[in-house]
Write an enzyme that holds these catalytic residues in place. Structure first.
Site, PDB file in Angstrom:
ATOM      1  N   CYS A 120       0.892  -1.156   0.000  1.00 60.49           N
ATOM      2  CA  CYS A 120       0.000   0.000   0.000  1.00 60.49           C
ATOM      3  C   CYS A 120       0.925   1.199   0.000  1.00 60.49           C
ATOM      4  O   CYS A 120       1.568   1.483   1.000  1.00 60.49           O
ATOM      5  CB  CYS A 120      -0.920   0.043   1.221  1.00 60.49           C
ATOM      6  SG  CYS A 120      -1.878   1.574   1.239  1.00 60.49           S
ATOM      7  N   CYS A 123      -0.294   4.002   2.700  1.00 61.10           N
ATOM      8  CA  CYS A 123      -0.308   3.778   4.147  1.00 61.10           C
ATOM      9  C   CYS A 123      -0.162   2.305   4.444  1.00 61.10           C
ATOM     10  O   CYS A 123       0.922   1.762   4.335  1.00 61.10           O
ATOM     11  CB  CYS A 123      -1.553   4.370   4.781  1.00 61.10           C
ATOM     12  SG  CYS A 123      -3.065   4.062   3.864  1.00 61.10           S
ATOM     13  N   SER A 124      -1.239   1.623   4.791  1.00 62.75           N
ATOM     14  CA  SER A 124      -1.065   0.241   5.236  1.00 62.75           C
ATOM     15  C   SER A 124      -2.285  -0.614   4.944  1.00 62.75           C
ATOM     16  O   SER A 124      -2.582  -1.531   5.696  1.00 62.75           O
ATOM     17  CB  SER A 124      -0.774   0.226   6.733  1.00 62.75           C
ATOM     18  OG  SER A 124      -1.861   0.832   7.417  1.00 62.75           O
ATOM     19  N   CYS A 125      -3.013  -0.325   3.870  1.00 64.42           N
ATOM     20  CA  CYS A 125      -4.176  -1.148   3.529  1.00 64.42           C
ATOM     21  C   CYS A 125      -3.734  -2.604   3.390  1.00 64.42           C
ATOM     22  O   CYS A 125      -2.742  -2.894   2.718  1.00 64.42           O
ATOM     23  CB  CYS A 125      -4.804  -0.659   2.225  1.00 64.42           C
ATOM     24  SG  CYS A 125      -5.441   1.024   2.352  1.00 64.42           S
TER      25      CYS A 125
HETATM   26 FE    FE Z   1      -3.683   2.425   2.478  1.00 64.72          FE
END
Ligand code: FE
Length: 222
Positions: A120, A123-125
């Site tokens: 991602c 961010c951190s999906c």
């Molecule tokens: Fe994300």
């Protein structure tokens, strides 16, 4: 999690107004969680070491076991494999793995000609229902930026050497779409049960930064 409610468009990352912690190591939510953790530890309500064990359990043990079962089923059941390819969300839900951050799943299948890897960039999906909590490195800025620019270099750092001719496809997760990599079934596992096969499926092999474990102690001749 700090940023599971965003609605970003990864096609235009630089136009995206960010009010969360995508570009700093510690966002407001992280800071609040840390502060809370410190207070609780100071007062003796929690043991930070126990908390670490708990997080590790969800990151590396319980969470990714769900994904491993999905992959193992796809390896042994051609009907499920096709379903997973056509409608990963429904196929995965049929095994009981549903919920937040997994509403729209896409499965990508490694084969002899291409290797898939998931990031991602913003961010951190991450697909929680099948992989649990994202590992720290997945959320780190270096991984997010380098996975796209230099996937082969990143893979090398994870100890993965692919044949030079094999293409690497990098998939950028979004709030809407979460990817699950289905690694190739290791050779020498003919006749293995689904449960045995699931043991070979590592978390990283389902993100694409690793390969499945090989069946043990095969002689060099094979
Ligand atoms: Fe994300």
């Amino acid at each position: 999690m700090a940023h599971d409610d965003h609605d970003h468009d990864h096609a235009h990352p630089h136009d995206h107004p960010h009010d969360h912690d995508a570009h700093s190591e510690l966002g407001e939510m992280d800071l609040r969680v840390r502060a809370l953790e410190s207070v609780l530890a100071e007062k003796g309500y929690i043991d930070p070491a126990a908390l670490d064990v708990l997080i590790d359990t969800y990151q590396t043990k319980i969470g990714p076991r769900n994904g491993a079962r999905v992959v193992a089923r796809a390896w042994v059941d051609p009907g499920f494999h096709d379903w997973l390819q056509r409608d990963a969300t429904a196929a995965i839900a049929s095994l009981g793995f549903t919920g937040r951050q997994g509403e729209h799943m896409v499965a990508v299948f490694n084969d002899d000609s291409q290797h898939h890897m998931v990031v991602c960039t913003l961010c951190s999906c991450y697909p929680w229902p099948v992989l649990g909590l994202p590992p720290t490195w997945y959320k780190s800025a270096p991984y997010r930026s380098r996975a796209v620019r230099d996937p082969r270099g990143v893979l090398a750092e994870f100890g993965v050497q692919l044949p030079p001719g094999k293409a690497i496809r990098v998939w950028d997760s979004t709030a809407e779409l979460r990817y699950l990599v289905v690694p190739q079934r290791p050779a020498g596992t003919e006749g293995w049960s689904e449960e045995q096969l699931a043991e070979l499926v590592t978390r990283d092999s389902m993100i694409g930064t690793g390969l499945p474990r090989q069946p043990g102690a095969a002689p060099c001749a094979t």
